[in-house]
Design a protein around this motif. Structure first.
Motif, PDB file in Angstrom:
ATOM      1  N   VAL A 208       9.748 -10.007   0.790  1.00  0.00           N
ATOM      2  CA  VAL A 208       9.862  -9.088   1.929  1.00  0.00           C
ATOM      3  C   VAL A 208       9.826  -7.664   1.422  1.00  0.00           C
ATOM      4  O   VAL A 208       9.150  -6.652   2.449  1.00  0.00           O
ATOM      5  CB  VAL A 208      11.101  -9.812   2.535  1.00  0.00           C
ATOM      6  N   ASP A 209      10.371  -7.452   0.106  1.00  0.00           N
ATOM      7  CA  ASP A 209      10.267  -6.317  -0.262  1.00  0.00           C
ATOM      8  C   ASP A 209       8.446  -5.697   0.107  1.00  0.00           C
ATOM      9  O   ASP A 209       8.097  -4.216   0.280  1.00  0.00           O
ATOM     10  CB  ASP A 209      10.424  -6.548  -1.955  1.00  0.00           C
ATOM     11  N   ALA A 210       7.062  -6.597  -0.449  1.00  0.00           N
ATOM     12  CA  ALA A 210       6.764  -6.769  -0.645  1.00  0.00           C
ATOM     13  C   ALA A 210       5.361  -6.197   0.655  1.00  0.00           C
ATOM     14  O   ALA A 210       4.340  -5.494   1.154  1.00  0.00           O
ATOM     15  CB  ALA A 210       5.578  -7.511  -0.659  1.00  0.00           C
ATOM     16  N   ALA A 211       6.089  -6.826   1.311  1.00  0.00           N
ATOM     17  CA  ALA A 211       5.792  -6.962   3.363  1.00  0.00           C
ATOM     18  C   ALA A 211       6.360  -5.815   3.952  1.00  0.00           C
ATOM     19  O   ALA A 211       4.838  -5.018   4.595  1.00  0.00           O
ATOM     20  CB  ALA A 211       5.866  -8.059   4.340  1.00  0.00           C
ATOM     21  N   LEU A 212       7.060  -5.002   3.747  1.00  0.00           N
ATOM     22  CA  LEU A 212       7.731  -3.575   3.795  1.00  0.00           C
ATOM     23  C   LEU A 212       6.673  -2.883   3.436  1.00  0.00           C
ATOM     24  O   LEU A 212       6.020  -1.594   3.734  1.00  0.00           O
ATOM     25  CB  LEU A 212       8.740  -3.365   3.749  1.00  0.00           C
ATOM     26  N   ARG A 213       6.576  -2.643   2.325  1.00  0.00           N
ATOM     27  CA  ARG A 213       5.785  -1.789   1.727  1.00  0.00           C
ATOM     28  C   ARG A 213       4.088  -1.630   2.181  1.00  0.00           C
ATOM     29  O   ARG A 213       3.839  -0.485   2.475  1.00  0.00           O
ATOM     30  CB  ARG A 213       5.565  -1.761   0.056  1.00  0.00           C
ATOM     31  N   ASP A 214       3.320  -3.289   2.080  1.00  0.00           N
ATOM     32  CA  ASP A 214       2.227  -3.163   3.148  1.00  0.00           C
ATOM     33  C   ASP A 214       2.394  -2.782   4.447  1.00  0.00           C
ATOM     34  O   ASP A 214       1.419  -2.292   4.986  1.00  0.00           O
ATOM     35  CB  ASP A 214       1.527  -4.478   3.160  1.00  0.00           C
ATOM     36  N   LEU A 215       3.569  -2.888   5.074  1.00  0.00           N
ATOM     37  CA  LEU A 215       4.018  -2.095   6.522  1.00  0.00           C
ATOM     38  C   LEU A 215       3.386  -0.770   6.019  1.00  0.00           C
ATOM     39  O   LEU A 215       2.915   0.254   7.783  1.00  0.00           O
ATOM     40  CB  LEU A 215       5.114  -2.793   6.814  1.00  0.00           C
ATOM     41  N   ARG A 219      -1.122  -1.732   6.616  1.00  0.00           N
ATOM     42  CA  ARG A 219      -2.371  -2.644   6.365  1.00  0.00           C
ATOM     43  C   ARG A 219      -1.661  -3.602   7.388  1.00  0.00           C
ATOM     44  O   ARG A 219      -0.666  -3.534   7.935  1.00  0.00           O
ATOM     45  CB  ARG A 219      -2.189  -3.521   4.384  1.00  0.00           C
ATOM     46  N   SER A 220      -3.070  -4.155   8.209  1.00  0.00           N
ATOM     47  CA  SER A 220      -2.884  -4.848   9.405  1.00  0.00           C
ATOM     48  C   SER A 220      -2.720  -6.474   8.538  1.00  0.00           C
ATOM     49  O   SER A 220      -1.940  -7.469   9.492  1.00  0.00           O
ATOM     50  CB  SER A 220      -3.877  -5.378  10.377  1.00  0.00           C
ATOM     51  N   LEU A 221      -2.795  -7.095   7.089  1.00  0.00           N
ATOM     52  CA  LEU A 221      -2.487  -8.916   6.526  1.00  0.00           C
ATOM     53  C   LEU A 221      -1.722  -7.908   4.939  1.00  0.00           C
ATOM     54  O   LEU A 221      -2.660  -7.239   4.306  1.00  0.00           O
ATOM     55  CB  LEU A 221      -3.483  -9.523   6.466  1.00  0.00           C
ATOM     56  N   SER A 222      -0.687  -8.432   4.995  1.00  0.00           N
ATOM     57  CA  SER A 222      -0.669  -8.325   3.755  1.00  0.00           C
ATOM     58  C   SER A 222      -0.290 -10.643   2.682  1.00  0.00           C
ATOM     59  O   SER A 222      -0.279 -10.783   3.635  1.00  0.00           O
ATOM     60  CB  SER A 222       0.937  -8.422   4.107  1.00  0.00           C
ATOM     61  N   ILE A 223      -1.254 -10.204   1.769  1.00  0.00           N
ATOM     62  CA  ILE A 223      -0.505 -11.854   0.847  1.00  0.00           C
ATOM     63  C   ILE A 223      -0.013 -10.780  -0.332  1.00  0.00           C
ATOM     64  O   ILE A 223       0.093 -10.982  -0.828  1.00  0.00           O
ATOM     65  CB  ILE A 223      -2.041 -12.105   0.817  1.00  0.00           C
ATOM     66  N   PRO A 224       1.620 -11.396   0.041  1.00  0.00           N
ATOM     67  CA  PRO A 224       2.673 -10.516  -1.191  1.00  0.00           C
ATOM     68  C   PRO A 224       2.126 -11.395  -2.645  1.00  0.00           C
ATOM     69  O   PRO A 224       3.849 -10.799  -2.779  1.00  0.00           O
ATOM     70  CB  PRO A 224       3.950 -11.030  -0.400  1.00  0.00           C
TER      71      PRO A 224
END
Length: 276
Positions: A208-215, A219-224
């Protein structure tokens, strides 16, 4: 303070998103099928973080459930600033092992619900000039894995295409593609994990932390995780059949056959980790 709506929220990645967003002082709309579990979760998040957490009981495998969430997302008087489409489930076994009705139910939860809820949220967000949608997919989108992988591939393609169409509108869309996440997903789906190497497991809160950073980075794609980024990069070089073999071992059946069930409610299976 932004309101976030999370589907499949009572366990797994959905619960991890709810915890992190509450900690960040977002009010929450919690969506799943189990009303009692939702009310317990809402009370705990309110008491711990002082945020407002409302409950929306909805089964996203039904038209009525999808419509209920659409109405909430489209309400201009109570705007939702972040939608997390997380609800989903897995089926055990290979193609033809599961009833077609269960395969169709999976497509409704993974594809139709994601399309309709994203449309409802993004339309309202575009009129306001701001907002974001995270659609939880899977690294299974990049390898052969039957209806599950195909539905997740659809989520990725849809999200990236819609993100391009909405560029400049203030609305951000991102597909999140985690790998194996340590939650109750596999046990609830009846999937053995004996053959999964330890290095492939991820922590839900870190995902979740990585996803919110990528958002936040647009980024339109997150592979965390770097390990999975490498794996997906290698998928372009390794024969797809070989990757499909890894996926098939993760989906090995044990015990009496059960069909997967949607939406993140105990004892059902949320979209909180991915059987590749």
């Amino acid at each position: 303070m932004t309101t976030a709506l999370v589907t499949g929220t009572t366990a797994g990645l959905g619960a991890a998103f709810a915890r992190r967003l509450a900690r960040d002082r977002h009010d929450l709309v919690l969506v799943a099928r189990d009303g009692d579990a939702l009310r317990r979760q809402a009370a705990e998040l309110h008491d711990r973080h002082g945020i407002e957490a409302t409950v929306l009981v909805a089964d996203l495998a039904t038209d009525e459930g999808i419509e209920a969430v659409e109405r909430r997302l489209a309400d201009p008087e109570r705007p939702v600033g972040l939608l997390v489409n997380n609800a989903g489930f897995a089926l055990r076994g290979k193609f033809l092992d599961a009833p077609v009705a269960d395969e169709l139910r999976m497509l409704r939860v993974h594809c139709e619900a994601v399309l309709r809820l994203t449309t409802a949220a993004a339309g309202t967000m575009r009129r306001r000039g701001r907002g974001a949608v995270i659609n939880v997919a899977s690294v299974a989108a990049f390898v052969p894995r039957g209806t599950y992988g195909a539905s997740k591939a659809w989520v990725v393609q849809f999200t990236e295409g819609a993100a391009r169409d909405l560029a400049g509108s203030g609305v951000r869309l991102m597909a999140l593609c985690p790998g194996f996440v340590r939650t109750e997903f596999h046990e609830r789906a009846g999937l053995s994990t004996d053959d999964i190497p330890g290095w492939m497991w991820l922590d839900a809160d870190r995902v979740v932390d990585a996803a919110l950073r990528d958002l936040g980075r647009g980024r339109s794609l997150s592979i965390p995780d770097a390990r999975y980024k490498t794996l997906i990069g290698a998928s372009k070089l390794v024969p797809r059949a070989a990757l499909g073999g890894v996926s098939a071992r993760a989906g090995r059946r044990y015990g009496p056959k059960r069909a997967g069930r949607p939406s993140g409610d105990a004892p059902e299976r949320p979209n909180d980790s991915d059987p590749l």
